[in-house]
Design an enzyme around this catalytic site. Structure first.
Site, PDB file in Angstrom:
ATOM      1  N   SER A 114      85.676  27.577  72.238  1.00 25.39           N
ATOM      2  CA  SER A 114      85.151  26.214  72.133  1.00 25.39           C
ATOM      3  C   SER A 114      86.174  25.377  71.398  1.00 25.39           C
ATOM      4  O   SER A 114      87.006  25.904  70.640  1.00 25.39           O
ATOM      5  CB  SER A 114      83.831  26.227  71.350  1.00 25.39           C
ATOM      6  OG  SER A 114      83.471  24.925  70.931  1.00 25.39           O
TER       7      SER A 114
ATOM      8  N   TYR B 267      78.726  28.474  64.077  1.00 25.56           N
ATOM      9  CA  TYR B 267      79.224  28.473  65.450  1.00 25.56           C
ATOM     10  C   TYR B 267      80.756  28.414  65.463  1.00 25.56           C
ATOM     11  O   TYR B 267      81.410  29.193  66.166  1.00 25.56           O
ATOM     12  CB  TYR B 267      78.634  27.284  66.202  1.00 25.56           C
ATOM     13  CG  TYR B 267      79.068  27.193  67.650  1.00 25.56           C
ATOM     14  CD1 TYR B 267      78.589  28.084  68.596  1.00 25.56           C
ATOM     15  CD2 TYR B 267      79.950  26.198  68.075  1.00 25.56           C
ATOM     16  CE1 TYR B 267      78.968  27.996  69.928  1.00 25.56           C
ATOM     17  CE2 TYR B 267      80.335  26.096  69.397  1.00 25.56           C
ATOM     18  CZ  TYR B 267      79.841  26.996  70.318  1.00 25.56           C
ATOM     19  OH  TYR B 267      80.236  26.914  71.630  1.00 25.56           O
TER      20      TYR B 267
END
Length: 257
Positions: free
Chosen positions: A141, A154
């Protein structure tokens, strides 16, 4: 170009979003696609899409967080198909919160799926892949390379997957195993719609527009756009590429200033 004819491709999290797009597109290019997921309905819907397009697809219910499940499923795939050519670690979960709003249980949960899940699949698949080479593709990501607000756990896990990618790429060069990763910015998936509906009821359109505008290109990515990049990286045409991270972010990491 970018044909995967006869290749056995294992894709985790293929029941929805990016994983579904990759599964359908890989199968359309000739791969035998095997989905590992815990979402029965979503995964079977993906398999139906594959079959409707004349492709070959199979679903194996499996939690990537459970190493025993992963080992059992991958052993079965090797017995049935004799090989695994492509591994795509796409399964993952998210979390909203800074370090103060993130519990130890939150961290454990994200690590179990996002980090250990990818490790479990690679660990089980690599011994067989060493005999003939292959491709491993991890989904990271933009959170692995830039600071995002309220994405503490995350971001931590996606940074770990980026490091894992580089390590695997280095260690398995001599076995002709390539390992790369893709780092998307926001992608319009059912997860995004669900997140907005849950956290901003009655204000969905405005929030969607706001989140879309954070990409300089002015919109979120479509899952197929990420899947086509994945197709290239898993194809023979990308044979010179390993140990690389590919942002697909509408200019997010370089043009947001």
């Amino acid at each position: 170009m970018f044909k995967l004819t006869g290749k056995v491709a294992l894709i985790t999290g293929g029941g929805s979003g990016i994983g579904r797009s990759m599964s359908v597109i890989f199968a359309a290019q000739g791969a035998i696609v095997i989905i590992l997921d815990i979402d029965d309905a979503g995964s079977l819907a993906t398999i139906d899409l594959i079959h409707e397009n004349g492709g070959i697809g199979h679903y194996k219910k499996c939690s990537v967080a459970d190493q025993d499940q992963v080992n059992t499923v991958i052993k079965g795939i090797k017995r049935t198909f004799g090989k695994i050519d492509i591994v795509v670690n796409n399964a993952g979960i998210s979390h909203v919160g800074n370090v103060e709003k993130t519990t130890s249980a939150d961290v454990e949960k994200l690590i179990s799926v996002n980090v250990k899940g990818a490790y479990h699949v690679i660990n089980a698949a690599v011994p067989g892949m060493k005999k003939r080479g292959g491709v491993i593709l991890n989904m990271t990501s933009v959170a692995s390379m830039v600071g995002l607000p309220d994405r503490f756990a995350y971001s931590m896990t996606k940074g770990a997957v980026l490091g894992m990618t580089l390590s695997v790429a280095r260690d398995y060069l001599k076995y002709k195993i390539r390992c790369n990763c893709i780092s998307p910015a926001r992608v319009h998936t059912p997860f995004v719609d669900g997140f907005i509906a849950k956290n901003y009821p009655g204000n969905e359109k405005q929030i969607f527009k706001k989140l879309s505008a954070t990409q300089p290109i002015g919109r979120m990515a479509h899952p197929d756009e990420v899947a086509h990049l994945a197709l290239y990286l898993c194809s023979d045409e990308a044979g010179f590429i390993t140990g690389s991270d590919y942002p697909i972010d509408g200019g997010f990491t370089r043009l947001n200033n």
